[in-house]
Design a protein around this motif. Structure first.
Motif, PDB file in Angstrom:
ATOM      1  N   ASP A  76       0.816  -1.221   0.000  1.00 39.90           N
ATOM      2  CA  ASP A  76       0.000   0.000   0.000  1.00 39.90           C
ATOM      3  C   ASP A  76       0.849   1.270   0.000  1.00 39.90           C
ATOM      4  O   ASP A  76       0.583   2.198  -0.743  1.00 39.90           O
ATOM      5  N   GLU A  88      -0.339 -11.405   4.064  1.00 35.87           N
ATOM      6  CA  GLU A  88      -1.721 -11.497   3.582  1.00 35.87           C
ATOM      7  C   GLU A  88      -2.397 -10.127   3.618  1.00 35.87           C
ATOM      8  O   GLU A  88      -3.146  -9.750   2.726  1.00 35.87           O
ATOM      9  N   PHE A  89      -2.101  -9.372   4.675  1.00 35.91           N
ATOM     10  CA  PHE A  89      -2.683  -8.032   4.825  1.00 35.91           C
ATOM     11  C   PHE A  89      -1.583  -7.045   5.198  1.00 35.91           C
ATOM     12  O   PHE A  89      -0.677  -7.393   5.930  1.00 35.91           O
ATOM     13  N   GLN A  90      -1.715  -5.817   4.712  1.00 36.39           N
ATOM     14  CA  GLN A  90      -0.891  -4.749   5.256  1.00 36.39           C
ATOM     15  C   GLN A  90      -1.665  -4.153   6.413  1.00 36.39           C
ATOM     16  O   GLN A  90      -2.880  -4.077   6.392  1.00 36.39           O
ATOM     17  N   PHE A  91      -0.948  -3.733   7.452  1.00 41.03           N
ATOM     18  CA  PHE A  91      -1.624  -3.246   8.659  1.00 41.03           C
ATOM     19  C   PHE A  91      -1.299  -1.780   8.870  1.00 41.03           C
ATOM     20  O   PHE A  91      -0.160  -1.407   8.833  1.00 41.03           O
ATOM     21  N   PRO A 131      11.149   0.515  15.131  1.00 40.94           N
ATOM     22  CA  PRO A 131       9.910   0.677  15.897  1.00 40.94           C
ATOM     23  C   PRO A 131       8.644   0.520  15.046  1.00 40.94           C
ATOM     24  O   PRO A 131       7.612   0.064  15.552  1.00 40.94           O
ATOM     25  N   MET A 132       8.706   0.886  13.761  1.00 40.80           N
ATOM     26  CA  MET A 132       7.518   0.715  12.904  1.00 40.80           C
ATOM     27  C   MET A 132       7.226  -0.774  12.713  1.00 40.80           C
ATOM     28  O   MET A 132       6.075  -1.197  12.670  1.00 40.80           O
ATOM     29  N   CYS A 162       4.368   4.413   7.937  1.00 42.89           N
ATOM     30  CA  CYS A 162       3.038   3.807   8.013  1.00 42.89           C
ATOM     31  C   CYS A 162       3.096   2.296   8.171  1.00 42.89           C
ATOM     32  O   CYS A 162       2.167   1.692   8.686  1.00 42.89           O
ATOM     33  N   THR A 222       2.888   0.075   5.839  1.00 42.32           N
ATOM     34  CA  THR A 222       2.037  -0.657   4.894  1.00 42.32           C
ATOM     35  C   THR A 222       2.781  -1.107   3.631  1.00 42.32           C
ATOM     36  O   THR A 222       2.164  -1.377   2.606  1.00 42.32           O
ATOM     37  N   ASP A 231       8.130  -3.051  14.825  1.00 41.95           N
ATOM     38  CA  ASP A 231       7.856  -3.586  16.155  1.00 41.95           C
ATOM     39  C   ASP A 231       6.356  -3.539  16.485  1.00 41.95           C
ATOM     40  O   ASP A 231       5.852  -4.379  17.220  1.00 41.95           O
ATOM     41  N   ILE A 232       5.639  -2.560  15.958  1.00 44.71           N
ATOM     42  CA  ILE A 232       4.215  -2.449  16.275  1.00 44.71           C
ATOM     43  C   ILE A 232       3.352  -3.237  15.297  1.00 44.71           C
ATOM     44  O   ILE A 232       2.125  -3.142  15.335  1.00 44.71           O
ATOM     45  N   ASN A 233       3.964  -4.010  14.419  1.00 43.62           N
ATOM     46  CA  ASN A 233       3.182  -4.834  13.497  1.00 43.62           C
ATOM     47  C   ASN A 233       3.017  -6.246  14.066  1.00 43.62           C
ATOM     48  O   ASN A 233       4.000  -6.945  14.293  1.00 43.62           O
ATOM     49  N   PRO A 234       1.771  -6.669  14.300  1.00 42.24           N
ATOM     50  CA  PRO A 234       1.573  -7.982  14.924  1.00 42.24           C
ATOM     51  C   PRO A 234       2.058  -9.144  14.058  1.00 42.24           C
ATOM     52  O   PRO A 234       2.265 -10.241  14.559  1.00 42.24           O
ATOM     53  N   GLU A 235       2.233  -8.906  12.756  1.00 41.35           N
ATOM     54  CA  GLU A 235       2.676  -9.999  11.889  1.00 41.35           C
ATOM     55  C   GLU A 235       4.178  -9.964  11.636  1.00 41.35           C
ATOM     56  O   GLU A 235       4.698 -10.666  10.772  1.00 41.35           O
TER      57      GLU A 235
END
Lengths: 106, 427
Positions: free
Chosen positions: A37, A103-106, A70-71, A46, A48, A73-77
């Protein structure tokens, strides 16, 4: 030209010839590779444009940068081979690079 | 200060009715809620973007502060949390330690990431896929119960109810008590004297009830195996399970507020935007496949939070101005989203705008809205279901806007659904 292969979550492969100097994110957008994205336009702000770097390429691509970490780090995947593709600059050393898309961008 | 003086000051400070292009720059106090409630803020944002994009307001009842108006300057700030700190608070009001709750939106790295990581899974896209069916069901129930051929308040019957139900789902909160969530959210963001509460003390007392209620739920979830709701995640998460009560309350309030009036006001704002732009409403009727990009455009157009505050950690130059360590800085998302240098024709509402997600309503950087995909999904499902049922949700009266320069939204949006606008195939 440098060959980059993006593999979508469902296994669909996109191999493109990218220009050195572009980021792996920019090369995907320019070549209409789906699944990235890049909402912030490449500012590492972002998360994404998340990709998983193929293990064989981890060393060549290198570690996440100071602001990228840090970006991610906050991504659960996030996993050990996660990178933001806007932070990977394409050069001759990356000819043949393989990245997988989540599968998804968060 | 006597009442007369207070009123005098209030009148002098408000920019309502003043000419945005001739008002002296040093008299512009964007954080005063007047122009926001009166819907006169846009030309003042344009004025500052053009004439003073990093603007200093020296004389404000809430203390001096900087306003950053341009998209690119805000991006610079968002990418530099080590310079532009989210501590001690992200609102303009300086914190009174006694009434301040610790929450991760107002924390810097690394504590911010540790706490955020614990709960963000609940709104990650993989989890949202499982929630979509339930959201659709709830949307359907709400839409099918709407009155026909009579004026009703869309905010009350749709926006508020839907977001409240959603929150109850995410917390696995007792459904019959769900209106407490909305109430606590409103109390947490209320300005004393503007209607809901008279003082911060009163608000804090009310939020203690919120803490007590959630503490019970916490105990209950902590004694059970980990579940998929936010409370269970906090109760079992490594970085959060030993949280002191104040920090627990702070993060709860953050999740309640974050998921509440922001989405609520975007739900209302979309109806208003489509009514003000009938050619776009026609585009939607002709092609409902535009809904995903329309949703992003609605969120940009509404910008449900007008700004976020940062505090400078060091002396720093921004846009040619010298900001000093400790200075308060507001990043005006509401302005950046109308910045012609970043967005083409930003004052137009265009539902098929290319790269519609490139807006600042969610912020950027490590504090980027955790619930952004959930918000988009709620709006998408809502508009998909509206489009199946109604040709038009017609705005039939003036909207009433909230008295706040932070939460940009509505208390009333009078609408009507005419029988003639109901699609025959609708269930």
């Amino acid at each position: 030209m440098t060959r980059i292969t993006y593999i979508e979550h469902d296994g669909t492969e996109h191999s493109i010839d990218a220009s050195n100097g572009d980021s792996v994110m920019e090369a995907a957008i320019k070549n209409l590779v789906p699944g990235i994205d890049a909402d912030c336009g490449g500012a590492c702000s972002c998360g994404t444009c998340h990709v998983f770097v193929d293990d064989a390429w981890l060393q060549a691509v290198g570690e996440p940068g100071e602001f990228e970490e840090p970006m991610l780090d906050i991504n659960p995947e996030r996993s050990a081979n996660s990178r933001l593709s806007c932070q990977i600059d394409i050069n001759d050393d990356l000819d043949g690079l393989v990245v997988r898309l989540p599968e998804f961008q968060f | 200060m006597s009442d007369v003086t207070a009123q005098d000051t209030k009148r002098k400070r408000s920019l309502v009715g003043r000419d945005p292009w001739t008002t002296p720059l040093d008299e512009i106090d964007l954080a005063h809620p007047g122009i926001w409630q009166a819907n006169e803020f846009l030309p003042f944002l344009s004025r500052l973007r053009q004439d003073d994009p990093v603007h200093y307001c020296a004389d404000s009842p809430l203390g001096p502060y900087w306003s950053v108006m341009k998209y690119k300057d805000i991006m610079t700030m968002e990418a530099a949390p080590h310079i532009f700190s989210s501590e001690p608070t992200i609102g303009i009001v300086d914190v009174i330690p006694e009434f301040t709750l610790p929450m991760f939106i107002a924390m810097d790295p690394p504590k911010h990431e540790e706490q955020r990581k614990t709960v963000q899974g609940v709104v990650a896209p993989a989890n949202l896929k499982n929630l979509e069916g339930l959201i659709r069901q709830r949307v359907t129930t709400i839409l099918d119960a709407l009155p026909k051929d009579e004026t009703f308040n869309w905010v009350e019957l749709v926006s508020r109810d839907l977001t409240t139900q959603m929150l109850a789902t995410l917390f696995d909160f007792p459904f019959e008590d769900r209106h407490k969530l909305t109430y606590w959210s409103d109390v947490a963001t209320a300005i004393p004297g503007a209607g809901l509460i008279d003082s911060y003390e009163e608000g804090f007392e009310i939020l203690k009830e919120c803490l007590a209620y959630f503490s019970r739920l916490w105990q209950e979830r902590a004694s059970k195996p980990p579940g998929n709701d936010l409370i269970s995640m906090l109760a079992h998460g490594e970085a959060t399970r030993n949280m002191p009560p104040r920090e627990f309350l702070g993060n709860l309030i953050l999740l309640i507020v974050g998921g509440n009036d922001t989405t609520r006001n975007s739900i209302s704002g979309g109806v208003l935007a489509l009514n003000e732009n009938p050619q776009e409403y026609q585009k939607l009727r002709d092609n409902p496949a535009l809904i995903p990009s329309m949703v992003s455009e609605i969120i940009r157009w509404q910008t449900p939070l007008a700004y976020m505050r940062r505090t400078a950690k060091v002396d720093i130059e921004l846009g040619g101005k010298n900001i000093r360590a400790g200075d308060k800085i507001l990043m005006w998302y509401a302005s950046a989203n109308r910045d012609t240098d970043a967005i083409e024709n930003p004052d137009d509402f265009i539902i098929d705008r290319p790269r519609a997600r490139q807006h600042l309503s969610f912020g950027f950087g490590i504090h980027r809205c955790m619930g952004n995909r959930l918000a988009e999904m709620q709006l998408r499902v809502l508009w998909e279901e509206i489009s199946k049922r109604f040709d038009k949700v017609e705005v039939v009266g003036e909207p009433v806007r909230i008295y706040s320069s932070f939460v940009k939204g509505y208390t009333d949006l009078p609408v009507m659904i005419r029988s003639s606008a109901i699609k025959s195939a609708a269930g």
